[in-house]
Design a protein around this motif. Structure first.
Motif, mmCIF file in Angstrom:
data_model
loop_
_atom_site.group_PDB
_atom_site.id
_atom_site.type_symbol
_atom_site.label_atom_id
_atom_site.label_comp_id
_atom_site.label_asym_id
_atom_site.label_seq_id
_atom_site.Cartn_x
_atom_site.Cartn_y
_atom_site.Cartn_z
ATOM 1 N N PRO A 129 0.825 -1.205 -0.053
ATOM 2 C CA PRO A 129 -0.089 0.017 -0.070
ATOM 3 C C PRO A 129 0.776 1.239 0.053
ATOM 4 C CG PRO A 129 -0.619 -1.767 1.642
ATOM 5 C CD PRO A 129 0.546 -1.935 0.989
ATOM 6 N N ASP A 130 0.437 2.211 -0.636
ATOM 7 C CA ASP A 130 1.182 3.277 -0.722
ATOM 8 C C ASP A 130 0.190 4.606 -1.110
ATOM 9 O OD1 ASP A 130 2.433 5.924 -2.440
ATOM 10 O OD2 ASP A 130 4.076 4.516 -1.459
ATOM 11 N N PRO A 131 0.402 5.995 -0.195
ATOM 12 C CA PRO A 131 -0.793 6.708 -0.436
ATOM 13 C C PRO A 131 -0.887 7.333 -1.958
ATOM 14 C CG PRO A 131 0.857 7.307 1.157
ATOM 15 C CD PRO A 131 1.354 6.035 0.637
ATOM 16 N N ASP A 132 0.118 7.161 -2.736
ATOM 17 C CA ASP A 132 -0.080 7.654 -4.149
ATOM 18 C C ASP A 132 -0.460 6.576 -5.141
ATOM 19 O OD1 ASP A 132 0.859 10.484 -3.677
ATOM 20 O OD2 ASP A 132 2.917 9.688 -4.021
#
Length: 149
Positions: A129-132
């Protein structure tokens, strides 16, 4: 005598039966007691299954013995130009074109003169998971083979 079905034809049957039966690649790998990436590659024709693995898959997917026979055959591992132009596959080609010389230099600096085996090899894929936007993590794990003179 009927010829043995090609591995690519067997892969078409496996893929259709997997989709129509609602099975995931992970489920098929677990049924064969094999690593996910290896099992998926094998079911797509890139590795040979054991007789037991082929029987398990064909029973699970309701495929006949001609598919099992093809799945047991040794593959010819060549590049298919049609596959190489697929956008997902091509991104790997692009990454190797850009970073291949760098990987070579760094492997030689760390290990010496040699190569990473693609035979004594494992690969894994995961999601991070990554915010971007989620990231695809691909791990290549190959034995180092030194050049010996």
């Amino acid at each position: 005598m009927t010829p043995i079905m090609s591995k690519s034809a067997a892969a078409v049957f496996v893929t259709a039966a997997r989709i129509r039966g609602g099975h995931s690649w992970a489920e098929l790998a677990a049924a064969m007691d094999a690593p996910l990436v290896w099992a998926t590659a094998a079911l797509l024709g890139r590795h040979a299954l054991s007789a037991q693995q082929a029987e398990i898959i064909c029973e699970l997917l309701a495929l006949d013995d001609s598919v099992a026979e093809a799945l047991r055959q040794q593959p010819t591992r060549t590049a298919d130009p049609a596959i190489m132009s697929d956008p997902t596959v091509y991104r790997f080609v692009e990454a190797i074109n850009v970073y291949g010389p760098t990987l070579k230099e760094l492997i030689h600096e760390e290990f010496g003169d040699g190569i990473m085996s693609a035979i004594n090899f494992q690969m894994d894929i995961s999601r991070r998971p990554d915010p971007d936007g989620d990231r695809v993590v691909v791990t290549f794990d190959g034995k180092f083979l030194d050049y010996r003179w």
